[in-house]
Structure formats: C-alpha cells, structure tokens
Design an enzyme around this catalytic site. Structure first.
Site, mmCIF file in Angstrom:
data_model
loop_
_atom_site.group_PDB
_atom_site.id
_atom_site.type_symbol
_atom_site.label_atom_id
_atom_site.label_comp_id
_atom_site.label_asym_id
_atom_site.label_seq_id
_atom_site.Cartn_x
_atom_site.Cartn_y
_atom_site.Cartn_z
ATOM 1 N N LYS A 55 16.393 -1.490 -4.511
ATOM 2 C CA LYS A 55 15.176 -2.309 -4.373
ATOM 3 C C LYS A 55 15.550 -3.782 -4.307
ATOM 4 C CE LYS A 55 12.788 -3.391 -8.175
ATOM 5 N NZ LYS A 55 12.562 -4.811 -8.457
ATOM 6 N N ASN A 56 16.444 -4.245 -5.206
ATOM 7 C CA ASN A 56 16.714 -5.675 -5.306
ATOM 8 C C ASN A 56 17.598 -6.200 -4.183
ATOM 9 O OD1 ASN A 56 15.030 -5.709 -7.450
ATOM 10 N ND2 ASN A 56 16.646 -5.683 -8.999
ATOM 11 N N ARG A 67 7.279 -11.298 -7.312
ATOM 12 C CA ARG A 67 7.982 -12.572 -7.456
ATOM 13 C C ARG A 67 8.992 -12.799 -6.342
ATOM 14 N NH1 ARG A 67 8.798 -15.073 -11.849
ATOM 15 N NH2 ARG A 67 10.954 -15.572 -11.355
ATOM 16 N N CYS A 74 6.716 -13.594 -16.153
ATOM 17 C CA CYS A 74 6.333 -12.186 -16.024
ATOM 18 C C CYS A 74 6.583 -11.525 -17.383
ATOM 19 C CB CYS A 74 7.091 -11.520 -14.881
ATOM 20 S SG CYS A 74 8.673 -10.897 -15.364
ATOM 21 N N ARG A 89 11.092 -17.011 -16.715
ATOM 22 C CA ARG A 89 11.751 -16.905 -15.405
ATOM 23 C C ARG A 89 11.495 -18.115 -14.491
ATOM 24 N NH1 ARG A 89 11.141 -10.758 -13.401
ATOM 25 N NH2 ARG A 89 12.996 -11.311 -12.194
ATOM 26 N N PRO A 90 11.910 -19.299 -14.904
ATOM 27 C CA PRO A 90 11.764 -20.484 -14.044
ATOM 28 C C PRO A 90 12.608 -20.340 -12.778
ATOM 29 C CG PRO A 90 13.194 -20.971 -15.907
ATOM 30 C CD PRO A 90 12.630 -19.597 -16.149
ATOM 31 N N ILE A 91 12.352 -21.218 -11.786
ATOM 32 C CA ILE A 91 13.184 -21.160 -10.566
ATOM 33 C C ILE A 91 13.800 -22.525 -10.288
ATOM 34 C CG2 ILE A 91 11.882 -19.232 -9.569
ATOM 35 C CD1 ILE A 91 10.653 -21.282 -7.607
ATOM 36 N N GLN A 150 16.794 -23.522 -10.639
ATOM 37 C CA GLN A 150 18.098 -23.452 -9.963
ATOM 38 C C GLN A 150 17.935 -23.255 -8.452
ATOM 39 O OE1 GLN A 150 21.231 -23.877 -11.772
ATOM 40 N NE2 GLN A 150 19.577 -24.709 -13.020
ATOM 41 N N ASP A 209 18.846 -4.754 -16.609
ATOM 42 C CA ASP A 209 17.840 -3.785 -16.114
ATOM 43 C C ASP A 209 18.085 -2.384 -16.649
ATOM 44 O OD1 ASP A 209 17.471 -5.271 -12.797
ATOM 45 O OD2 ASP A 209 16.731 -5.838 -14.770
ATOM 46 N N ILE A 239 20.030 -12.061 -21.164
ATOM 47 C CA ILE A 239 19.537 -12.597 -19.892
ATOM 48 C C ILE A 239 18.078 -13.053 -20.002
ATOM 49 C CG2 ILE A 239 19.197 -12.129 -17.431
ATOM 50 C CD1 ILE A 239 22.129 -11.945 -18.214
ATOM 51 N N ARG A 295 6.728 0.463 -9.029
ATOM 52 C CA ARG A 295 7.210 -0.710 -8.304
ATOM 53 C C ARG A 295 8.668 -0.522 -7.893
ATOM 54 N NH1 ARG A 295 6.182 -6.248 -11.296
ATOM 55 N NH2 ARG A 295 7.424 -6.801 -9.469
HETATM 56 C C1 EPZ Z 1 16.921 -10.413 -10.498
HETATM 57 O O1 EPZ Z 1 15.906 -11.255 -11.025
HETATM 58 C C2 EPZ Z 1 16.329 -9.023 -10.460
HETATM 59 N N1 EPZ Z 1 15.149 -9.029 -9.594
HETATM 60 C C3 EPZ Z 1 15.934 -8.575 -11.865
HETATM 61 O O2 EPZ Z 1 15.530 -7.216 -11.764
HETATM 62 C C4 EPZ Z 1 17.177 -8.637 -12.751
HETATM 63 O O3 EPZ Z 1 16.795 -8.312 -14.071
HETATM 64 C C5 EPZ Z 1 17.783 -10.037 -12.718
HETATM 65 O O4 EPZ Z 1 18.073 -10.406 -11.345
HETATM 66 C C6 EPZ Z 1 19.085 -10.117 -13.497
HETATM 67 O O5 EPZ Z 1 19.998 -9.206 -12.970
HETATM 68 C C7 EPZ Z 1 15.349 -9.018 -8.250
HETATM 69 O O6 EPZ Z 1 16.463 -9.016 -7.767
HETATM 70 C C8 EPZ Z 1 14.106 -8.998 -7.408
HETATM 71 P P1 EPZ Z 1 18.052 -14.276 -12.425
HETATM 72 P P2 EPZ Z 1 16.094 -12.868 -10.934
HETATM 73 O O7 EPZ Z 1 17.690 -15.426 -11.581
HETATM 74 O O8 EPZ Z 1 16.850 -13.209 -9.724
HETATM 75 C C9 EPZ Z 1 17.125 -17.664 -15.648
HETATM 76 C C10 EPZ Z 1 14.092 -5.404 -11.948
HETATM 77 O O9 EPZ Z 1 13.812 -4.736 -12.952
HETATM 78 N N2 EPZ Z 1 16.863 -18.527 -14.494
HETATM 79 O O10 EPZ Z 1 19.424 -13.688 -12.301
HETATM 80 O O11 EPZ Z 1 14.778 -13.497 -11.153
HETATM 81 C C11 EPZ Z 1 16.130 -16.524 -15.765
HETATM 82 O O12 EPZ Z 1 14.968 -16.939 -16.480
HETATM 83 C C12 EPZ Z 1 14.151 -6.904 -12.046
HETATM 84 O O13 EPZ Z 1 14.387 -4.913 -10.822
HETATM 85 C C13 EPZ Z 1 16.560 -19.875 -14.722
HETATM 86 O O14 EPZ Z 1 16.487 -20.337 -15.846
HETATM 87 O O15 EPZ Z 1 17.002 -13.110 -12.233
HETATM 88 C C14 EPZ Z 1 16.912 -15.484 -16.508
HETATM 89 O O16 EPZ Z 1 16.860 -15.787 -17.888
HETATM 90 C C15 EPZ Z 1 13.701 -7.396 -13.411
HETATM 91 N N3 EPZ Z 1 16.337 -20.664 -13.635
HETATM 92 C C16 EPZ Z 1 18.348 -15.683 -16.000
HETATM 93 O O17 EPZ Z 1 18.379 -17.010 -15.444
HETATM 94 C C17 EPZ Z 1 16.407 -20.196 -12.355
HETATM 95 O O18 EPZ Z 1 16.201 -20.984 -11.411
HETATM 96 C C18 EPZ Z 1 18.773 -14.709 -14.924
HETATM 97 O O19 EPZ Z 1 17.755 -14.680 -13.949
HETATM 98 C C19 EPZ Z 1 16.716 -18.829 -12.152
HETATM 99 C C20 EPZ Z 1 16.949 -18.020 -13.240
#
Ligand code: EPZ
Length: 430
Positions: free
Chosen positions: A22-23, A93, A117, A122-124, A126, A305, A327, A397
C-alpha cells in the site's frame, strides 16, 4: 458500521498470498502523473486508501483507468488543476505526495495541510524544508500549502529526522529539478526504494535509494512506464504474527524475505520456527512463546507498523516483555482494548510493559487505527470465545480481503453489519 465477528482458538494453518505494498503504491500512483505519457501500474492492493488516492488523482484531471482490481493506467497529460481538494487529504494523508509530484512537474502545487491522525500529530515540516531547499516558495494560506518556483534547483538536504514521506516527496520534486540533489539521513524503507525504481523506469536518475544518502540528478522530463509494485512487507508481517499468536503453521507467499528480516528475527527469538524460501516465508509456532524487548525503528529496524501486532503476541508470551515505540507518540491506544480481553499491559510514555498471560478471552473491541485494528483481529483469533471488532473501516484502508484470507487459513471470522448477524454467527459456531 461493518464489524468483524471472530470465534478464536483455532490455529491458522495453510497458505496466504501477499499483495502489493500500500505505502509504495500510494507514492508510485502519485508519481505516475509526472509524465504526460501513459503509465501502467500493476500489483496495486485493492484497498480504500488506494481507491481514494485514485479519486484525488482524477480530481485534478489526470485520466485513470482501472484495468482490474490490481492494475491501473494513468495519464497525467490531462491535468487541469494543481490544487487538491481537502476532502481527499482528509480521507488519505498520503495525498500530500501530490505536492512533490505537481511541484516537480508544474512548478506549482496547492495541497491542504493534512491534519494529525490517530497515531500522532505527524507534522510535514521536513517535506516543506526540502521543497524550500529546492528553491520553491512555500506558504500556508487558509490551511492550504501553496508551493511554487520559477525553477527548481538541486540542493544538499539533511533531514532532521528519518521520514519516509518527506524522503519520497522531496525525491519526486528533485527528479525534475535543474542539477543535482543529495538527500542525507534519507529513509531506507522498501517503499522508498520502489518509488525510486519507478521514477527511474520513467527516466529519472536516482541513485542510493535504500541507503541513507540518495543522489538525484534532475532530468528534463519523464516518460511512459509499466511497473509492478513490490510486495507489502507489513501485510506479510501481519500474517506472520497472526500465525505466531494462534500457534499455527502458515506459508506466507509472494514476499521478499529480506524485507521481513527484523520481524523474522523477533519471531525466532521468542520461539517460532521461520523457514525462508525465495519468495515466501513459513511461520510455525508450537506451545507458548517467550518474552522479548523490541523498539520500533526506521527500516531496517523493527517497523512501527508492526508494533501493535507484536504486542498482541507478547501479551500471550511466557514472561514480561517491553515494547518501545520510537516513531509515533500515540500508538498504544489498542492497549485499552486488549485489557478488555484480559491482557496485562502497562503503558508508560512511549513504552508498554507486557506481562504475558496464558489466555485472552473474547470481547467487544473497537479498531483505533489501521494497524491496531489488524492486531485486535489477531487477538480475537487467539482468544477463547467470540470477539467483535468494530470500526473495521480502518482495517480495510490497508488490508485487502482480510477476512477472506483469514478464513482460507481456517479462521472463524465473518464481516457483519448488525446484532442479528452476530447472533446468527454465535449460533452457528456454538
Ligand atoms: C509512512 O508515514 C507510512 N505511511 C506509515 O504507515 C509508517 O508508519 C511511517 O511511514 C513510518 O514507517 C505511508 O507511507 C503512507 P514518517 P509517514 O514521515 O511518511 C515525524 C500505515 O499504517 N515527521 O516516516 O507519514 C512523524 O511525525 C502507515 O500504513 C516529522 O516530524 O511517516 C513521525 O513521528 C501509518 N516531520 C516520524 O517523523 C515531517 O515532516 C516518522 O514519520 C515528517 C515526519
């Protein structure tokens, strides 16, 4: 709301086929709009996250043609808008990948800020840091991210933390920037690699995906491609841990064993037999399993996950285990549900202390999020008696045909929508 009703106690035995990741599919379907040629993507999972993203892609004018459940043809030449409706971001998202794809291709993108969520804020930041480094101006106007650039230019970007989404989003925008980009402290997940491989199949020049340094040499444009999505390591892991929880014997087919190594290692450590084949793994658990300590980490560490799923297995283990979630800040909401089944788990901050017990007993449960929902189904399969898992819309989902695949493994599980059907199930299973 649909529910799963489960009569636990039967070991899962047999074979299960794993679908596309999915991801990876969410990122690749978005990247497909970066060319005006047609793109054929195969082995996509037929789950609601994918179907909503395809609506979002059509919503900006791209042509999407569903060839069958697992294949779609996309053509980005008809895109008329570079702003994405909030309804899509609210539902999924990962629509935020359209930021990187549209900014890369059209040098402009408007995408509503995704909220937090169920598992954390989950800020963005970065993602936006990367776009700015590539020369885009990025503003937030009335909840919408507006990113634009005369031209994108390569940059040397050091990620403040490992982020799957930010790595992928920046990689997409950089693929069509002028010059070279280096992403340091990049995420190494298989779905990052799959997205890089897909972009390269369209003519991008990306090296190092799968390591923590990704080098991207920008190209003028991208061209057509036909691509098959990598198998889903988290779907595979979910069935591996379901086999362990039910003391079963399951062959999980169509996987890349290398992607499952952190999970395999933990299953072996607690007493499972895990046999690896070229594209399958077999998990066999006899008798009560042992305790362990596990900390979720970016790939190749133990995946966040899979954290709810291993906690369910450890709630039945001999001894006390510790699960640390490094995480996300709010990924233990399922613990209260497991307590209704008799589990003995204490959560302190980002750590769960799990005192294993001999048996869980069936109860009425609510899925708090996608992976925790799957974990509660595993708990119901292992428990004595009947469990009902509500809010399975979360589970659907990310898991295709979840109850069907489990029934093929001998599980007594049905999707129901009301109390009358639950009563019928109870009468049937006795
Ligand atoms: C991806 O989410 C996956 N989703 C998540 O899977 C997965 O849990 C996660 O990666 C970690 O492996 C998809 O790929 C659609 P991150 P993502 O950016 O990209 C923080 C599922 O169940 N962060 O690696 O959103 C964030 O808050 C889902 O399929 C910032 O602070 O995860 C988290 O604490 C759930 N600022 C950590 O980094 C940012 O700009 C890792 O998040 C980005 C992230």
């Amino acid at each position: 709301m649909d529910k799963f009703v489960i009569r636990g106690g039967s070991p899962l035995v047999g074979e299960v086929e794993i679908g596309g990741a999915k991801n990876a599919a969410l990122a690749i379907l978005t990247a497909a709009i970066m060319t005006d040629d047609y793109v054929l993507i195969e082995n996509i999972p037929d789950v609601s996250d994918i179907n909503v993203l395809l609506e979002a892609i059509s919503g900006i004018g791209a042509a999407t043609e569903r060839i069958d459940r697992h294949s779609v043809r996309i053509t980005g030449s008809t895109i008329g808008a570079v702003s994405v409706d909030y309804e899509y971001i609210k539902k999924i998202r990962a629509s935020y990948y359209l930021l990187g794809a549209l900014l890369g291709k059209y040098k402009h993108a408007e995408v509503p800020l995704p909220g937090g969520c169920n598992i954390g804020s989950r800020p963005i930041d970065q993602h936006l840091k990367g776009f700015r480094a590539l020369g885009a101006t990025v503003e937030i106007r009335h909840g919408v991210i507006v990113a634009s650039a005369e031209n994108l230019r390569g940059a040397h970007i050091y990620m403040d933390m490992v982020s799957v989404g930010a790595t992928i989003n920046i990689m997409m925008a950089a693929a069509l920037a002028n010059g070279n980009t280096i992403i340091e402290n990049a995420a190494r997940e298989p779905h990052v690699v799959d997205t890089a491989n897909f972009l390269n199949s369209m003519g991008a020049n990306i090296k190092g995906a799968g390591t923590d340094v990704i080098r991207i040499r920008g190209v003028e444009k991208l061209h057509k491609s036909e691509y098959m999505i990598v198998p889903d390591m988290i779907e595979a892991g979910t069935y591996m841990f379901a086999a362990a929880a039910t003391r079963g014997d399951v062959l999980i087919k169509n996987v890349i064993p290398k992607h499952l190594e952190a999970m395999t290692a933990k299953l072996v450590e607690i007493g499972c037999e895990v046999e690896e084949f070229d594209d399958a793994v077999r998990v066999c658990a006899k008798g009560r399993l042992g305790r362990t300590h596990v900390k979720t980490l970016p790939y190749p560490g133990f995946p966040t996950d899979m954290q709810p799923q291993i906690s369910v297995v450890l709630s039945l283990a001999q001894g006390t285990s510790i699960v640390t979630e490094s995480i996300f800040e709010n990924r233990f909401k399922y613990v209260d549900e497991l307590a209704c089944m008799g589990a003995s788990i204490k959560v302190e901050g980002n750590t769960a202390i799990i005192d294993g017990i001999a048996n869980l007993t069936g109860a009425r449960l609510c899925a708090p999020d996608l992976r925790a929902g799957a974990a509660l189904v595993i708990a119901g399969l292992a428990a004595e008696g009947v469990s009902i898992v509500d809010d399975i819309v979360y589970i659907e989902r990310g898991y295709e045909d979840f109850d069907q695949k489990l029934r093929l493994l001998g599980a007594e599980i049905e999707k129901v929508s009301d109390e009358r059907e639950i009563r019928k199930f109870r009468l049937r299973v006795g």
